[in-house]
Design an enzyme around this catalytic site. Structure first.
Site, PDB file in Angstrom:
ATOM      1  NE  ARG A   9      45.039  65.571  83.039  1.00 50.13           N
ATOM      2  CZ  ARG A   9      43.896  65.016  83.391  1.00 50.13           C
ATOM      3  NH1 ARG A   9      43.753  63.695  83.323  1.00 50.13           N
ATOM      4  NH2 ARG A   9      42.882  65.728  83.806  1.00 50.13           N
ATOM      5  CE1 TYR A  40      47.405  70.344  77.666  1.00 47.31           C
ATOM      6  CE2 TYR A  40      47.367  68.178  78.723  1.00 47.31           C
ATOM      7  CZ  TYR A  40      46.976  69.509  78.689  1.00 47.31           C
ATOM      8  OH  TYR A  40      46.185  69.996  79.695  1.00 47.31           O
ATOM      9  N   GLY A  41      51.100  69.216  78.237  1.00 44.92           N
ATOM     10  CA  GLY A  41      51.293  69.287  79.693  1.00 44.92           C
ATOM     11  C   GLY A  41      51.221  67.987  80.473  1.00 44.92           C
ATOM     12  CE  LYS A 100      46.956  67.103  86.827  1.00 51.45           C
ATOM     13  NZ  LYS A 100      46.198  67.544  87.999  1.00 51.45           N
ATOM     14  CG  HIS A 127      43.889  66.242  91.682  1.00 54.55           C
ATOM     15  ND1 HIS A 127      42.781  66.000  90.908  1.00 54.55           N
ATOM     16  CD2 HIS A 127      44.559  67.228  91.065  1.00 54.55           C
ATOM     17  CE1 HIS A 127      42.782  66.811  89.869  1.00 54.55           C
ATOM     18  NE2 HIS A 127      43.847  67.571  89.940  1.00 54.55           N
ATOM     19  CB  SER A 135      39.653  68.337  86.018  1.00 56.95           C
ATOM     20  OG  SER A 135      40.789  67.579  86.360  1.00 56.95           O
ATOM     21  CB  CYS A 168      35.107  71.353  90.595  1.00 53.29           C
ATOM     22  SG  CYS A 168      34.129  70.007  89.921  1.00 53.29           S
ATOM     23  CB  THR A 181      42.869  77.605  89.448  1.00 57.50           C
ATOM     24  OG1 THR A 181      43.514  76.394  89.026  1.00 57.50           O
ATOM     25  CG2 THR A 181      43.864  78.749  89.337  1.00 57.50           C
ATOM     26  CG  ASP A 213      46.815  70.301  89.776  1.00 54.31           C
ATOM     27  OD1 ASP A 213      45.582  70.096  89.769  1.00 54.31           O
ATOM     28  OD2 ASP A 213      47.610  69.645  89.083  1.00 54.31           O
ATOM     29  CB  SER A 264      43.960  77.371  75.682  1.00 54.18           C
ATOM     30  OG  SER A 264      42.916  78.158  76.220  1.00 54.18           O
ATOM     31  NE  ARG A 265      45.124  72.815  80.864  1.00 56.01           N
ATOM     32  CZ  ARG A 265      44.829  72.103  81.956  1.00 56.01           C
ATOM     33  NH1 ARG A 265      45.389  72.375  83.110  1.00 56.01           N
ATOM     34  NH2 ARG A 265      43.947  71.125  81.876  1.00 56.01           N
ATOM     35  CG  ASN A 307      32.729  79.666  97.392  1.00 54.89           C
ATOM     36  OD1 ASN A 307      31.502  79.629  97.560  1.00 54.89           O
ATOM     37  ND2 ASN A 307      33.307  79.318  96.253  1.00 54.89           N
TER      38      ASN A 307
HETATM   39  C1  PEP Z   1      46.714  68.536  82.585  1.00 56.98           C
HETATM   40  O1  PEP Z   1      45.811  68.204  81.810  1.00 56.98           O
HETATM   41  O2  PEP Z   1      47.888  68.568  82.267  1.00 56.98           O
HETATM   42  C2  PEP Z   1      46.332  68.898  83.924  1.00 56.98           C
HETATM   43  C3  PEP Z   1      47.106  69.596  84.722  1.00 56.98           C
HETATM   44  O3  PEP Z   1      45.132  68.435  84.282  1.00 56.98           O
HETATM   45  P1  PEP Z   1      43.999  69.078  85.132  1.00 56.98           P
HETATM   46  O4  PEP Z   1      43.911  70.509  84.775  1.00 56.98           O
HETATM   47  O5  PEP Z   1      42.809  68.263  84.766  1.00 56.98           O
HETATM   48  O6  PEP Z   1      44.372  68.894  86.567  1.00 56.98           O
HETATM   49 MN    MN Z   2      44.602  68.871  88.390  1.00 56.60          MN
END
Ligand code: PEP
Ligand code: MN
Ligand code: NA
Length: 619
Positions: free
Chosen positions: A90, A233-234, A242, A262, A284, A286, A289, A309, A400-401, A529
């Protein structure tokens, strides 16, 4: 000149095909014509969200060398995309909130005058799709027609975006029908900014990942529009995520009395079989997921995933707060996702996944740092270059995603796409704090909880002993995602507490990352946790005991289940230590932080800060 229009899988010449021009809705058709008139594509495709459409797009992208088909033996129906090395994340400095007044964007957003921005955007979008296909992508955020759901349409010239939106949202024909029935929808426009015909009519060659050095990620909150240029990009290009589900939706939520957050969403079930729903905001990186896919270590408890998310939450008819995950997929960070850290995520990715910027194995499967303990001897890195462990650089890009359907998650909750959402029992706020913040603390009240959310931070630098490191503030984990003035957003949260009254969920602050004097983590985290979640459920039920401290309610000794956990009394003491001087120093930092928002900081939050100081000084 008329531009030919069709839907994929329908012959352009087959004028009788009903799906050929997507919709009969006049407003949607007029808007598509307007954007096509500006961007000047060769053709328009009205997407229908079918598997057939996705199959044909994948075939086309593989043939063009823009997707690599992975070996179906290891990873069926899965693909690898490699972005331009400059287009990997981003771009917050090119993200703009164009409200009429600058104060309404607030000091933490890039504001631009909406009229000036429109002029600039008209210039960059003029002819930006020349030589390309323009896709119309109808999508629903949340279950179709659900009371918390919203519709949108993304126009894009990127087939990678079409495929990704097909995974990340409920995309398809049914959305046109709802729009035709009069449902409101949000307009979003995306172009990679790489026309295949230049200004004087010369064709130029296509490249693997077209994008533009100049980028714009623009939100117009007043008209609820999104315009994105120059990136594929995403977070910059999948505009439902977002840009819509957080930046524009937060403004809609402010105006309409709900919350766009978020946050991950999970369902926790106790050994007695009673279920609870928890929403949690973390900045982000932390472990959002990981918590969303947690596997409890304590016997008899289960955690199921609803979202990882984004959460949209709205008071229901019974006065409780109901939440949906508006998305339909996960766009997760690959590195660090491994068999030991998040086996559920690894299992989710068995197939039907688009990977972006990970490494490729010689056997046609993917790899990234942290996937396996064993490091492959030979790989192709995320840029397509040969790689060995001696290369001295990461094989996968750190950002990477993976893009994968939520329904593929082996521990997805059966109510993850419940039409009306799920009732929320507790809200968690967390950051990455080496000091001060204990493992868990319950807010004394909703307002105190809002104060906890507003002051979420992570330590930028290692702290000298007994002091707080430099803090990176990320209120509600919304810093890059709030579509309006952050202080007004806090005010909206305070107001939502008044609306919810005694039905409001309890609020907690958690911190998995506190460090001991020797610099090592005090808490094992991950599956352990679940012990903290058990205590939180105990608080919801009123069975777990607390001790009052100046910063909130901490677990009474023995109320946190530590059975079978290897942790020393000394570590526990440090984990829950409330250091008066260090917290007073943090109050100073919070005062300074609030100052930039001037008189827009809600009185309730100033009162919370004053009360915290008072309690600390008298402790
Ligand atoms: C993104 O960068 O597209 C994204 C989903 O951000 P983040 O993983 O920081 O929530
Ligand atoms: Mn996020
Ligand atoms: Na809907």
């Amino acid at each position: 000149m008329t531009i030919s229009e069709f839907s994929i899988g329908t012959e352009a010449s087959d004028s009788a095909a009903p799906a050929r021009r997507g919709t009969t809705d006049a407003a949607l058709r007029a808007w598509v014509d307007e954007i096509a008139g500006l961007t000047k594509p060769d053709e328009i495709v009205w997407c229908d969200g079918s598997q057939h459409e996705a199959d044909l797009l994948e075939k086309q992208l593989v043939a063009e060398g823009k997707l690599i088909k992975l070996n179906p033996e290891w990873r069926p129906n899965s693909y690898l995309a490699r972005t331009d090395p400059s287009d990997v994340a981003r771009v917050e400095d090119r993200t703009f909130i164009c409200s009429t007044y600058e104060e309404d964007a607030g000091p933490t957003n890039n504001w631009r005058d909406p009229r000036e921005m429109r002029t600039e955007l008209t210039e960059v979008f003029d002819g930006s799709m020349k030589g390309r296909t323009m896709y119309v992508v109808p999508f629903s955020m949340g279950p179709l027609g659900g009371p918390i759901s919203q519709l949108g349409v993304e126009i894009t010239d990127s087939p990678y975006v079409v495929l990704s939106m097909g995974i990340m949202t409920r995309m398809g024909d049914a959305v046109y029908r709802l729009i035709e029935a009069g449902e409101p929808w949000v307009r979003t426009v995306h172009s990679v900014g790489y026309p295949l015909v230049d200004g004087v009519g010369h064709r130029r060659a296509e490249i693997e990942w077209p994008c533009n050095d100049t980028k714009y990620i623009v939100q117009f909150p007043d008209s609820r529009e999104i315009w994105s240029f120059g990136s594929g990009y995403g977070g910059n290009a999948l505009l439902a995520k977002k840009c819509f589900a957080l930046r524009i939706a937060s403004v809609m939520a402010r105006d309409e009395g709900w919350l766009a957050e978020h946050m991950l969403l999970i369902k926790i079930t106790s050994p007695e079989g009673k279920s609870y729903h928890v929403a949690a905001a973390f900045p982000s990186a932390c472990g959002k997921t990981n918590l969303a896919m947690l596997r409890p270590t304590i016997p008899g408890w289960t955690v199921e995933t609803i979202g990882d998310d984004i959460a949209w939450m709205r008071p229901g008819e019974d006065g409780r707060l109901y939440a949906i995950n508006p998305e339909a997929g996960f766009f997760g960070v690959a590195p660090g996702t491994g068999e030991t850290t998040n086996p559920t995520a690894v299992q989710t990715l068995w197939g039907n996944t688009i990977f972006t910027n990970v490494a490729l194995r010689p056997d046609g499967d993917v790899w990234w740092e942290g996937l396996t303990d064993e490091i492959p001897e030979e790989l192709t890195d995320w840029q397509g270059n040969p790689w060995t462990p001696a290369s001295g650089r990461p094989a996968a890009h750190p950002n990477s995603r993976f893009t994968v359907a939520a329904a593929q998650c082996p521990q997805i909750s059966d109510d993850w796409d419940a039409h009306d959402g799920v009732p929320i029992d507790a809200i968690l706020f967390g950051g990455r704090r080496a000091t001060n913040v204990p493992l868990v603390a319950e807010a004394r009240s909703w307002k105190h909880g809002v104060f906890m959310g507003a002051t979420i931070s992570s330590e930028k630098t290692a702290a000298a002993e007994g002091t707080v490191g430099e803090l990176r503030r990320d209120p509600f984990a919304m810093l890059p995602f709030c579509g309006y003035n952050m202080a007004d957003y806090w005010g909206h949260w305070v107001k939502m507490g008044r609306i919810l009254g005694t039905n409001a969920p309890k609020i907690f602050q958690v911190n998995w990352f506190r460090k001991g004097a020797d610099g090592s983590f005090l808490w094992p985290g991950f599956g352990e946790n679940s012990r903290v979640l058990e205590w939180i459920v105990g608080r919801v039920e009123g069975t777990a005991d607390t001790v009052e401290t100046p910063i909130g309610l901490l677990p009474a000794s023995d109320s946190l289940d530590l059975d079978g956990l290897d942790i020393t009394d000394e570590a526990l003491e440090q984990l829950f230590d409330v250091d008066r001087d260090s917290w007073l120093a943090e109050c100073e930092l919070t005062d300074e932080y609030f100052e930039q928002f001037g008189d827009r900081v809600p009185a309730a939050l100033k009162a919370e800060l004053a009360s915290l100081r008072y309690h600390l000084e008298h402790s």
